[in-house]
Design an enzyme around this catalytic site. Structure first.
Site, mmCIF file in Angstrom:
data_model
loop_
_atom_site.group_PDB
_atom_site.id
_atom_site.type_symbol
_atom_site.label_atom_id
_atom_site.label_comp_id
_atom_site.label_asym_id
_atom_site.label_seq_id
_atom_site.Cartn_x
_atom_site.Cartn_y
_atom_site.Cartn_z
ATOM 1 N N ILE A 81 0.836 -1.200 0.000
ATOM 2 C CA ILE A 81 0.000 0.000 0.000
ATOM 3 C C ILE A 81 0.880 1.262 0.000
ATOM 4 O O ILE A 81 0.651 2.194 -0.775
ATOM 5 C CB ILE A 81 -0.964 -0.008 1.221
ATOM 6 N N CYS B 269 -9.640 -2.751 1.800
ATOM 7 C CA CYS B 269 -9.997 -2.897 0.378
ATOM 8 C C CYS B 269 -11.426 -3.397 0.209
ATOM 9 O O CYS B 269 -12.197 -2.864 -0.601
ATOM 10 C CB CYS B 269 -9.013 -3.846 -0.297
ATOM 11 N N ASN B 270 -11.816 -4.409 0.976
ATOM 12 C CA ASN B 270 -13.182 -4.946 0.858
ATOM 13 C C ASN B 270 -14.216 -3.921 1.305
ATOM 14 O O ASN B 270 -15.246 -3.738 0.649
ATOM 15 C CB ASN B 270 -13.330 -6.223 1.704
ATOM 16 N N HIS C 146 -16.558 -8.228 8.320
ATOM 17 C CA HIS C 146 -16.596 -7.226 7.243
ATOM 18 C C HIS C 146 -17.844 -6.352 7.311
ATOM 19 O O HIS C 146 -17.792 -5.163 7.003
ATOM 20 C CB HIS C 146 -16.493 -7.919 5.880
ATOM 21 N N HIS D 196 -10.301 -9.770 -5.015
ATOM 22 C CA HIS D 196 -11.443 -10.325 -4.277
ATOM 23 C C HIS D 196 -12.655 -10.300 -5.212
ATOM 24 O O HIS D 196 -12.711 -9.484 -6.142
ATOM 25 C CB HIS D 196 -11.824 -9.454 -3.081
HETATM 26 P P1 NAD Z 1 3.100 -4.843 3.542
HETATM 27 O O1 NAD Z 1 3.574 -5.929 4.430
HETATM 28 O O2 NAD Z 1 3.085 -5.058 2.076
HETATM 29 O O3 NAD Z 1 3.934 -3.517 3.816
HETATM 30 C C1 NAD Z 1 4.218 -3.051 5.094
HETATM 31 C C2 NAD Z 1 5.554 -2.325 5.064
HETATM 32 O O4 NAD Z 1 5.817 -1.774 6.351
HETATM 33 C C3 NAD Z 1 6.716 -3.228 4.721
HETATM 34 O O5 NAD Z 1 7.562 -2.548 3.810
HETATM 35 C C4 NAD Z 1 7.429 -3.436 6.064
HETATM 36 O O6 NAD Z 1 8.799 -3.645 5.891
HETATM 37 C C5 NAD Z 1 7.163 -2.100 6.716
HETATM 38 N N1 NAD Z 1 7.220 -2.102 8.183
HETATM 39 C C6 NAD Z 1 7.035 -3.128 9.036
HETATM 40 N N2 NAD Z 1 7.153 -2.681 10.321
HETATM 41 C C7 NAD Z 1 7.422 -1.366 10.251
HETATM 42 C C8 NAD Z 1 7.644 -0.357 11.222
HETATM 43 N N3 NAD Z 1 7.604 -0.628 12.522
HETATM 44 N N4 NAD Z 1 7.907 0.917 10.803
HETATM 45 C C9 NAD Z 1 7.933 1.220 9.472
HETATM 46 N N5 NAD Z 1 7.715 0.274 8.506
HETATM 47 C C10 NAD Z 1 7.470 -0.989 8.900
HETATM 48 O O7 NAD Z 1 1.646 -4.465 4.072
HETATM 49 P P2 NAD Z 1 0.452 -3.854 3.221
HETATM 50 O O8 NAD Z 1 -0.240 -4.968 2.506
HETATM 51 O O9 NAD Z 1 0.928 -2.699 2.451
HETATM 52 O O10 NAD Z 1 -0.533 -3.422 4.386
HETATM 53 C C11 NAD Z 1 -0.396 -2.182 5.053
HETATM 54 C C12 NAD Z 1 -1.726 -1.810 5.662
HETATM 55 O O11 NAD Z 1 -2.689 -1.666 4.611
HETATM 56 C C13 NAD Z 1 -2.330 -2.838 6.619
HETATM 57 O O12 NAD Z 1 -3.090 -2.174 7.597
HETATM 58 C C14 NAD Z 1 -3.263 -3.633 5.720
HETATM 59 O O13 NAD Z 1 -4.296 -4.269 6.437
HETATM 60 C C15 NAD Z 1 -3.799 -2.522 4.847
HETATM 61 N N6 NAD Z 1 -4.323 -2.951 3.543
HETATM 62 C C16 NAD Z 1 -3.697 -3.905 2.818
HETATM 63 C C17 NAD Z 1 -4.234 -4.299 1.611
HETATM 64 C C18 NAD Z 1 -3.614 -5.371 0.789
HETATM 65 O O14 NAD Z 1 -4.332 -6.061 0.086
HETATM 66 N N7 NAD Z 1 -2.325 -5.570 0.806
HETATM 67 C C19 NAD Z 1 -5.389 -3.677 1.127
HETATM 68 C C20 NAD Z 1 -5.973 -2.646 1.858
HETATM 69 C C21 NAD Z 1 -5.437 -2.300 3.084
#
Ligand code: NAD
Length: 335
Positions: free
Chosen positions: A14, A141-142, A195, A221
């Protein structure tokens, strides 16, 4: 115009997308992105010209890999007006103290609880609620995909009852650790799923119940939406309301699966093959015995990205009108 200074804490699926979308806006600029590991994404962030920050105890590890860092996460926060926290779910909440101490506005993602901010956001539904707020959560996302269709249909016809089955991708395409690779997993088994209540954090009065299963796919999804409406209407009436939504795209013309939608996104030249809009098979929009049914596909990696841009604009009061912010975001991103 003075640009709003945006920091991205967590540069993964994200975070890297939000950074690129913010960089396209005339009223915002990226002042830095924070990474914990010196991997290909860190190198890419540097190549794109972003200042890379890291946790205080990771500076050495970054420099050992030849990655020059601009400072610590704390220093990045000090230099920003607003931080978009894109760290993994539940990690984000642990950063709240840091943001509060720095007196900075913050946006979290759907992996955090509604109670963290008390304001859960979807641009089309409740932009006004986020105006001037210090802490906002952009829903998952959902939930984003559901709010985009439930909110306009509720306004137009009144939703008596929403029942949705979510067929969820098991993992993101770049995730090599998560499964299943050969099973269908009811998740959660206890019903209804979380959800529905999450949608209620944005549309409080809606009667919604959801069930969810995880499938061995990484692409998108898929939602089976079933609604009982207050007002009598036809499938064509519903189609015309959905057609007016700028973040809804109708699919057909040989598109019969999520795979073909992802192919379309690539053919459209979308960055990373992203599909920011809900993809609804308009052929599926059906009234059956007084109830509405349709299928929509949601690209989990990208549908929340324009919402993050609009959330920044609302919190920083760069634009008080939701439709104007949405229009700017859509235009700059190419939606
Ligand atoms: P991700 O694992 O792809 O990315 C997270 C990033 O944060 C990684 O680069 C990781 O190295 C870094 N990180 C970990 N700990 C950290 C810290 N303490 N300080 C700074 N950086 C740190 O995760 P994502 O999929 O991008 O998800 C991020 C958020 O977005 C979550 O809340 C998730 O639920 C939400 N989200 C994800 C999706 C999806 O489908 N991937 C969709 C919508 C929302």
């Amino acid at each position: 115009m003075t640009k709003v200074k945006v920091a991205i804490n967590g540069y993964g699926t994200i975070g890297k997308r939000v950074a690129d979308a913010v960089a396209l806006q005339d009223d915002m600029e990226i002042i830095g992105v924070a990474k914990t590991r010196p991997n290909f994404e860190t190198v890419m962030a540097k190549d794109k010209g972003f200042n890379v920050y890291t946790l205080a105890d990771r500076v050495g590890a970054m420099e050992k890999e030849g990655i020059e860092v601009s400072g610590t996460v704390e220093e990045m926060i000090e230099a920003a007006d607003v931080v978009v926290d894109c760290t993994p779910g539940k990690v984000g909440a642990t950063n709240k103290d840091l943001y509060e101490k720095a007196g900075i506005k913050a946006i979290w993602q759907g992996g955090e609880a509604h109670t963290l901010t008390g304001c859960s956001f979807n641009a089309e539904t409740n932009y006004d609620e986020a105006l001037g707020k210090d802490f906002v959560r952009v829903v998952s996302c959902n939930t984003t995909g559901l709010c985009r269709v439930l909110s306009p249909l509720d306004k137009e016809f009144g939703i008596k009852k929403a029942r949705v089955t979510l067929l969820r991708r098991a993992a993101d395409p770049g995730d090599i650790k998560t499964g299943p690779i050969n099973a269908i997993v009811p998740n959660p088994i206890k019903l209804p799923s979380h959800h529905g209540p999450d949608v209620k954090t944005v549309i409080p009065n809606i009667d919604i119940a959801t069930t969810a299963v995880k499938l061995p796919t990484t692409l998108m999804h898929l939602h089976t939406v079933n609604l009982e409406l207050e007002k009598e209407c036809t499938a064509e009436d519903v189609e015309s309301i959905l057609a007016e939504q700028s973040r809804v795209r109708f699919v057909g013309q040989g598109i019969t699966s999520t795979a073909e939608i992802m192919e379309l996104a690539k053919d459209l030249g979308r960055p990373r093959g992203d599909m920011w809009e809900n993809c609804i098979w308009n052929e599926s929009i059906t009234m059956y015995e007084g109830e509405l049914y349709f299928f929509q596909a949601i690209h989990q990696e990208s549908d929340v990205i324009p919402e993050n841009v609009d959330a920044i604009r609302a919190m920083m009061e760069l634009e008080s009108d939701a439709s104007r912010s949405i229009e700017i975001t859509n235009k700059t991103m190419g939606i």
